[in-house]
Write a protein that holds these residues in place. Structure first.
Motif, PDB file in Angstrom:
ATOM      1  N   VAL A  48      13.040  -7.165   0.682  1.00  0.00           N
ATOM      2  CA  VAL A  48      12.535  -5.795   0.715  1.00  0.00           C
ATOM      3  C   VAL A  48      13.478  -4.946   1.571  1.00  0.00           C
ATOM      4  CG1 VAL A  48      10.636  -4.274   1.345  1.00  0.00           C
ATOM      5  CG2 VAL A  48      10.153  -6.568   0.414  1.00  0.00           C
ATOM      6  N   ALA A  49      13.653  -5.367   2.831  1.00  0.00           N
ATOM      7  CA  ALA A  49      14.538  -4.639   3.738  1.00  0.00           C
ATOM      8  C   ALA A  49      14.861  -5.513   4.935  1.00  0.00           C
ATOM      9  CB  ALA A  49      13.889  -3.339   4.209  1.00  0.00           C
ATOM     10  N   VAL A  50      16.059  -5.311   5.514  1.00  0.00           N
ATOM     11  CA  VAL A  50      16.444  -6.010   6.733  1.00  0.00           C
ATOM     12  C   VAL A  50      17.065  -5.013   7.693  1.00  0.00           C
ATOM     13  CG1 VAL A  50      16.795  -8.269   5.669  1.00  0.00           C
ATOM     14  CG2 VAL A  50      18.700  -6.648   5.793  1.00  0.00           C
ATOM     15  N   ILE A  51      17.011  -5.352   8.971  1.00  0.00           N
ATOM     16  CA  ILE A  51      17.623  -4.530   9.991  1.00  0.00           C
ATOM     17  C   ILE A  51      18.357  -5.443  10.964  1.00  0.00           C
ATOM     18  CG2 ILE A  51      15.436  -4.483  11.312  1.00  0.00           C
ATOM     19  CD1 ILE A  51      16.282  -1.624  12.222  1.00  0.00           C
ATOM     20  N   ARG A  52      19.630  -5.130  11.205  1.00  0.00           N
ATOM     21  CA  ARG A  52      20.485  -5.963  12.032  1.00  0.00           C
ATOM     22  C   ARG A  52      20.750  -5.270  13.359  1.00  0.00           C
ATOM     23  NH1 ARG A  52      22.176  -6.320   6.780  1.00  0.00           N
ATOM     24  NH2 ARG A  52      22.360  -8.440   5.932  1.00  0.00           N
ATOM     25  N   SER A  53      20.637  -6.020  14.440  1.00  0.00           N
ATOM     26  CA  SER A  53      20.862  -5.457  15.763  1.00  0.00           C
ATOM     27  C   SER A  53      22.226  -4.779  15.823  1.00  0.00           C
ATOM     28  CB  SER A  53      20.811  -6.559  16.820  1.00  0.00           C
ATOM     29  OG  SER A  53      19.604  -7.257  16.804  1.00  0.00           O
ATOM     30  N   GLY A  54      22.222  -3.513  16.178  1.00  0.00           N
ATOM     31  CA  GLY A  54      23.458  -2.790  16.388  1.00  0.00           C
ATOM     32  C   GLY A  54      24.282  -2.533  15.151  1.00  0.00           C
ATOM     33  N   VAL A  55      23.751  -2.852  13.992  1.00  0.00           N
ATOM     34  CA  VAL A  55      24.514  -2.678  12.747  1.00  0.00           C
ATOM     35  C   VAL A  55      23.851  -1.655  11.850  1.00  0.00           C
ATOM     36  CG1 VAL A  55      25.408  -3.794  10.684  1.00  0.00           C
ATOM     37  CG2 VAL A  55      25.447  -5.007  12.889  1.00  0.00           C
ATOM     38  N   GLY A  56      22.628  -1.946  11.449  1.00  0.00           N
ATOM     39  CA  GLY A  56      21.941  -1.014  10.582  1.00  0.00           C
ATOM     40  C   GLY A  56      20.945  -1.693   9.682  1.00  0.00           C
ATOM     41  N   THR A  57      20.620  -1.009   8.599  1.00  0.00           N
ATOM     42  CA  THR A  57      19.579  -1.455   7.690  1.00  0.00           C
ATOM     43  C   THR A  57      20.105  -1.661   6.283  1.00  0.00           C
ATOM     44  OG1 THR A  57      18.975   0.837   7.189  1.00  0.00           O
ATOM     45  CG2 THR A  57      17.821  -0.212   9.018  1.00  0.00           C
ATOM     46  N   ASN A  58      19.349  -2.432   5.523  1.00  0.00           N
ATOM     47  CA  ASN A  58      19.681  -2.662   4.121  1.00  0.00           C
ATOM     48  C   ASN A  58      18.367  -2.759   3.355  1.00  0.00           C
ATOM     49  OD1 ASN A  58      21.370  -3.130   1.912  1.00  0.00           O
ATOM     50  ND2 ASN A  58      21.051  -5.328   2.068  1.00  0.00           N
ATOM     51  N   TYR A  59      18.289  -2.042   2.239  1.00  0.00           N
ATOM     52  CA  TYR A  59      17.062  -2.022   1.448  1.00  0.00           C
ATOM     53  C   TYR A  59      17.334  -2.520   0.030  1.00  0.00           C
ATOM     54  CZ  TYR A  59      15.189   1.117   5.050  1.00  0.00           C
ATOM     55  OH  TYR A  59      14.757   1.668   6.234  1.00  0.00           O
ATOM     56  N   ALA A  60      16.299  -3.125  -0.555  1.00  0.00           N
ATOM     57  CA  ALA A  60      16.370  -3.428  -1.974  1.00  0.00           C
ATOM     58  C   ALA A  60      16.355  -2.108  -2.748  1.00  0.00           C
ATOM     59  CB  ALA A  60      15.180  -4.292  -2.381  1.00  0.00           C
ATOM     60  N   ASP A  61      17.022  -2.092  -3.877  1.00  0.00           N
ATOM     61  CA  ASP A  61      17.078  -0.866  -4.674  1.00  0.00           C
ATOM     62  C   ASP A  61      15.673  -0.385  -5.055  1.00  0.00           C
ATOM     63  OD1 ASP A  61      20.085  -1.812  -6.513  1.00  0.00           O
ATOM     64  OD2 ASP A  61      19.817  -0.882  -4.546  1.00  0.00           O
ATOM     65  N   SER A  62      14.766  -1.326  -5.259  1.00  0.00           N
ATOM     66  CA  SER A  62      13.428  -0.975  -5.735  1.00  0.00           C
ATOM     67  C   SER A  62      12.585  -0.244  -4.696  1.00  0.00           C
ATOM     68  CB  SER A  62      12.687  -2.249  -6.181  1.00  0.00           C
ATOM     69  OG  SER A  62      12.582  -3.160  -5.097  1.00  0.00           O
ATOM     70  N   VAL A  63      12.969  -0.335  -3.418  1.00  0.00           N
ATOM     71  CA  VAL A  63      12.181   0.318  -2.367  1.00  0.00           C
ATOM     72  C   VAL A  63      12.966   1.419  -1.664  1.00  0.00           C
ATOM     73  CG1 VAL A  63      10.901  -1.803  -1.974  1.00  0.00           C
ATOM     74  CG2 VAL A  63      12.840  -1.257  -0.493  1.00  0.00           C
ATOM     75  N   GLN A  64      14.235   1.551  -1.981  1.00  0.00           N
ATOM     76  CA  GLN A  64      15.079   2.567  -1.352  1.00  0.00           C
ATOM     77  C   GLN A  64      14.445   3.936  -1.503  1.00  0.00           C
ATOM     78  OE1 GLN A  64      18.314   1.837   0.125  1.00  0.00           O
ATOM     79  NE2 GLN A  64      18.025   3.878   0.969  1.00  0.00           N
ATOM     80  N   GLY A  65      14.292   4.637  -0.402  1.00  0.00           N
ATOM     81  CA  GLY A  65      13.715   5.975  -0.424  1.00  0.00           C
ATOM     82  C   GLY A  65      12.206   6.006  -0.281  1.00  0.00           C
ATOM     83  N   ARG A  66      11.563   4.853  -0.422  1.00  0.00           N
ATOM     84  CA  ARG A  66      10.097   4.814  -0.316  1.00  0.00           C
ATOM     85  C   ARG A  66       9.636   3.934   0.824  1.00  0.00           C
ATOM     86  NH1 ARG A  66       7.292   2.526  -4.009  1.00  0.00           N
ATOM     87  NH2 ARG A  66       8.940   1.270  -4.965  1.00  0.00           N
ATOM     88  N   SER A  67      10.578   3.301   1.502  1.00  0.00           N
ATOM     89  CA  SER A  67      10.228   2.416   2.615  1.00  0.00           C
ATOM     90  C   SER A  67      11.184   2.637   3.767  1.00  0.00           C
ATOM     91  CB  SER A  67      10.297   0.944   2.163  1.00  0.00           C
ATOM     92  OG  SER A  67       9.368   0.681   1.133  1.00  0.00           O
ATOM     93  N   THR A  68      10.701   2.385   4.974  1.00  0.00           N
ATOM     94  CA  THR A  68      11.526   2.516   6.169  1.00  0.00           C
ATOM     95  C   THR A  68      11.291   1.316   7.070  1.00  0.00           C
ATOM     96  OG1 THR A  68      11.357   4.932   6.105  1.00  0.00           O
ATOM     97  CG2 THR A  68      12.093   3.928   8.165  1.00  0.00           C
ATOM     98  N   ILE A  69      12.384   0.656   7.439  1.00  0.00           N
ATOM     99  CA  ILE A  69      12.296  -0.464   8.372  1.00  0.00           C
ATOM    100  C   ILE A  69      12.832  -0.016   9.723  1.00  0.00           C
ATOM    101  CG2 ILE A  69      14.562  -1.427   7.740  1.00  0.00           C
ATOM    102  CD1 ILE A  69      13.283  -4.226   8.103  1.00  0.00           C
ATOM    103  N   SER A  70      12.181  -0.457  10.771  1.00  0.00           N
ATOM    104  CA  SER A  70      12.620  -0.112  12.124  1.00  0.00           C
ATOM    105  C   SER A  70      12.283  -1.272  13.052  1.00  0.00           C
ATOM    106  CB  SER A  70      11.934   1.172  12.606  1.00  0.00           C
ATOM    107  OG  SER A  70      10.524   0.994  12.636  1.00  0.00           O
ATOM    108  N   ARG A  71      12.828  -1.227  14.253  1.00  0.00           N
ATOM    109  CA  ARG A  71      12.563  -2.317  15.190  1.00  0.00           C
ATOM    110  C   ARG A  71      12.440  -1.792  16.610  1.00  0.00           C
ATOM    111  NH1 ARG A  71      17.068  -6.613  14.623  1.00  0.00           N
ATOM    112  NH2 ARG A  71      16.199  -7.390  16.586  1.00  0.00           N
ATOM    113  N   ASP A  72      11.674  -2.523  17.396  1.00  0.00           N
ATOM    114  CA  ASP A  72      11.544  -2.252  18.829  1.00  0.00           C
ATOM    115  C   ASP A  72      12.064  -3.494  19.533  1.00  0.00           C
ATOM    116  OD1 ASP A  72      10.752  -1.990  21.474  1.00  0.00           O
ATOM    117  OD2 ASP A  72       8.897  -0.971  20.971  1.00  0.00           O
TER     118      ASP A  72
END
Length: 115
Positions: A48-72
């Motif tokens: 669905v989506a991943v987030i890498r420390s200090g790098v950024g995010t990557n989304y599946a095409d099917s959810v791009q624009g409709r989902s947001t991943i974040s981290r604390d």
């Protein structure tokens, strides 16, 4: 030992929104990758989506624009905000952590999109 605990799944109406949360505990590295995958009945688990420390995010095409991943990072938590849900988004959503050559999965949380 690393453990992942997901929360936030449930029933959502088509077009609605839902947030998922995953908290990691144990020996958590400062630099890692956290993300969300899902598996619908009879289908393979998919990104669905991943987030890498200090790098950024990557989304599946099917959810791009409709989902947001974040981290604390202070709480070792990853969040997934999903909007405009569709019935085909019904699946078990799994949290994943990759660090130091190890791969860890949560137990999964059911998301059902239905009226």
């Amino acid at each position: 030992q690393v453990q992942l605990v997901e929360s936030g799944g449930g029933l959502v109406q088509p077009g609605g929104s839902l947030s998922l949360s995953c908290t990691a505990s144990g020996s958590i590295f400062r630099f890692n990758t956290m993300g969300w995958y899902r598996q619908a009945p009879g289908q393979q688990r998919e990104l669905v989506a991943v987030i890498r420390s200090g790098v950024g995010t990557n989304y599946a095409d099917s959810v791009q624009g409709r989902s947001t991943i974040s981290r604390d990072n202070n709480k070792n938590t990853v969040l997934l905000q999903m909007n405009s849900r569709k019935p085909e988004n019904t699946a078990v959503y799994y949290c994943k952590l990759v660090q130091g050559g190890g791969v860890y999965w949560g137990q999964g949380t059911q998301v059902t999109v239905s009226s």
